[in-house]
Design a protein around this motif. Structure first.
Motif, PDB file in Angstrom:
ATOM      1  N   ASP A   5       0.897  -1.354   0.165  1.00  0.00           N
ATOM      2  CA  ASP A   5      -0.030   0.083   0.016  1.00  0.00           C
ATOM      3  C   ASP A   5       0.885   1.180   0.088  1.00  0.00           C
ATOM      4  O   ASP A   5       0.350   2.521   0.246  1.00  0.00           O
ATOM      5  CB  ASP A   5      -1.180  -0.082   1.014  1.00  0.00           C
ATOM      6  N   TYR A   6       2.078   1.226  -0.184  1.00  0.00           N
ATOM      7  CA  TYR A   6       2.778   2.361  -0.555  1.00  0.00           C
ATOM      8  C   TYR A   6       4.141   2.238  -1.381  1.00  0.00           C
ATOM      9  O   TYR A   6       4.699   0.934  -1.539  1.00  0.00           O
ATOM     10  CB  TYR A   6       3.482   2.956   0.945  1.00  0.00           C
ATOM     11  N   ASP A   7       4.673   3.118  -1.904  1.00  0.00           N
ATOM     12  CA  ASP A   7       5.734   3.186  -2.745  1.00  0.00           C
ATOM     13  C   ASP A   7       6.761   4.086  -2.207  1.00  0.00           C
ATOM     14  O   ASP A   7       6.565   5.263  -1.702  1.00  0.00           O
ATOM     15  CB  ASP A   7       5.380   3.677  -4.047  1.00  0.00           C
ATOM     16  N   ILE A   8       8.022   3.881  -2.023  1.00  0.00           N
ATOM     17  CA  ILE A   8       9.278   4.583  -1.737  1.00  0.00           C
ATOM     18  C   ILE A   8      10.022   5.158  -3.080  1.00  0.00           C
ATOM     19  O   ILE A   8      10.599   4.260  -3.806  1.00  0.00           O
ATOM     20  CB  ILE A   8       9.973   4.052  -0.723  1.00  0.00           C
ATOM     21  N   GLN A  11      14.849  10.229  -3.574  1.00  0.00           N
ATOM     22  CA  GLN A  11      14.930  11.699  -4.280  1.00  0.00           C
ATOM     23  C   GLN A  11      16.519  12.285  -4.078  1.00  0.00           C
ATOM     24  O   GLN A  11      16.530  13.409  -4.659  1.00  0.00           O
ATOM     25  CB  GLN A  11      14.080  12.693  -3.447  1.00  0.00           C
ATOM     26  N   GLY A  12      17.387  11.492  -3.570  1.00  0.00           N
ATOM     27  CA  GLY A  12      18.652  12.058  -3.217  1.00  0.00           C
ATOM     28  C   GLY A  12      18.846  12.855  -2.201  1.00  0.00           C
ATOM     29  O   GLY A  12      17.998  13.110  -1.552  1.00  0.00           O
ATOM     30  N   ASP A  13      20.310  12.977  -1.868  1.00  0.00           N
ATOM     31  CA  ASP A  13      20.568  13.701  -0.505  1.00  0.00           C
ATOM     32  C   ASP A  13      19.716  13.366   0.539  1.00  0.00           C
ATOM     33  O   ASP A  13      19.247  14.057   1.466  1.00  0.00           O
ATOM     34  CB  ASP A  13      20.151  15.173  -0.832  1.00  0.00           C
ATOM     35  N   LEU A  14      19.577  12.057   0.777  1.00  0.00           N
ATOM     36  CA  LEU A  14      18.848  11.253   1.832  1.00  0.00           C
ATOM     37  C   LEU A  14      17.425  11.886   2.181  1.00  0.00           C
ATOM     38  O   LEU A  14      16.906  11.923   3.254  1.00  0.00           O
ATOM     39  CB  LEU A  14      19.545  11.642   3.147  1.00  0.00           C
ATOM     40  N   GLN A  15      16.845  12.156   1.023  1.00  0.00           N
ATOM     41  CA  GLN A  15      15.462  12.355   0.754  1.00  0.00           C
ATOM     42  C   GLN A  15      14.407  11.373   0.142  1.00  0.00           C
ATOM     43  O   GLN A  15      15.155  10.802  -0.923  1.00  0.00           O
ATOM     44  CB  GLN A  15      15.174  13.893   0.443  1.00  0.00           C
ATOM     45  N   TYR A  16      13.573  10.885   0.653  1.00  0.00           N
ATOM     46  CA  TYR A  16      12.667   9.862   0.188  1.00  0.00           C
ATOM     47  C   TYR A  16      11.038  10.500  -0.027  1.00  0.00           C
ATOM     48  O   TYR A  16      10.817  11.094   0.916  1.00  0.00           O
ATOM     49  CB  TYR A  16      12.728   8.654   0.756  1.00  0.00           C
ATOM     50  N   VAL A  17      10.555  10.208  -1.217  1.00  0.00           N
ATOM     51  CA  VAL A  17       9.223  10.517  -1.188  1.00  0.00           C
ATOM     52  C   VAL A  17       8.609   9.029  -0.976  1.00  0.00           C
ATOM     53  O   VAL A  17       8.707   8.130  -1.714  1.00  0.00           O
ATOM     54  CB  VAL A  17       8.608  11.191  -2.434  1.00  0.00           C
ATOM     55  N   VAL A  18       7.160   9.260  -0.362  1.00  0.00           N
ATOM     56  CA  VAL A  18       6.551   7.861   0.135  1.00  0.00           C
ATOM     57  C   VAL A  18       4.995   8.242  -0.294  1.00  0.00           C
ATOM     58  O   VAL A  18       4.501   9.112   0.103  1.00  0.00           O
ATOM     59  CB  VAL A  18       6.692   7.578   1.287  1.00  0.00           C
TER      60      VAL A  18
END
Length: 92
Positions: A5-8, A11-18
């Motif tokens: 039920d989620y996607d990771i 995004q680089g620079d230790l950032q992630y969009v979920v």
């Protein structure tokens, strides 16, 4: 690994969009990590997305998906939930 039920996305620079869904509502939340929190939690290089997935699973036990903030700082999760560190380090 991410749940169904989620996607990771890294995004680089230790950032992630979920991108999460509770079946009714879709939510996008950014997760920001820092080198110091990775060291504190014993996360090895290349395992950052796993920590994000563990954090999502942990947060889903404490709040509803539509209530997830737009940005999650892992330091804030550590400060807010006394059981977070033990929950994510136990799996390593």
């Amino acid at each position: 690994m991410p749940a169904e039920d989620y996607d990771i996305e890294d995004q680089g620079d230790l950032q992630y969009v979920v991108r999460l869904s509770d079946g009714e509502e879709d939510v996008e939340t950014w997760f920001r990590l820092t080198p110091s929190v990775l060291e504190q939690l014993g996360v090895e290089s290349g395992d950052e997305a796993d920590l994000v997935a563990e954090t999502v699973d942990f947060m889903k036990k404490h709040q509803d998906v539509p209530d997830f903030p737009d940005m999650v700082e892992i330091e804030d999760v550590l400060a807010t939930y006394p059981d977070y560190e033990a929950a994510v380090t136990r799996r390593r």
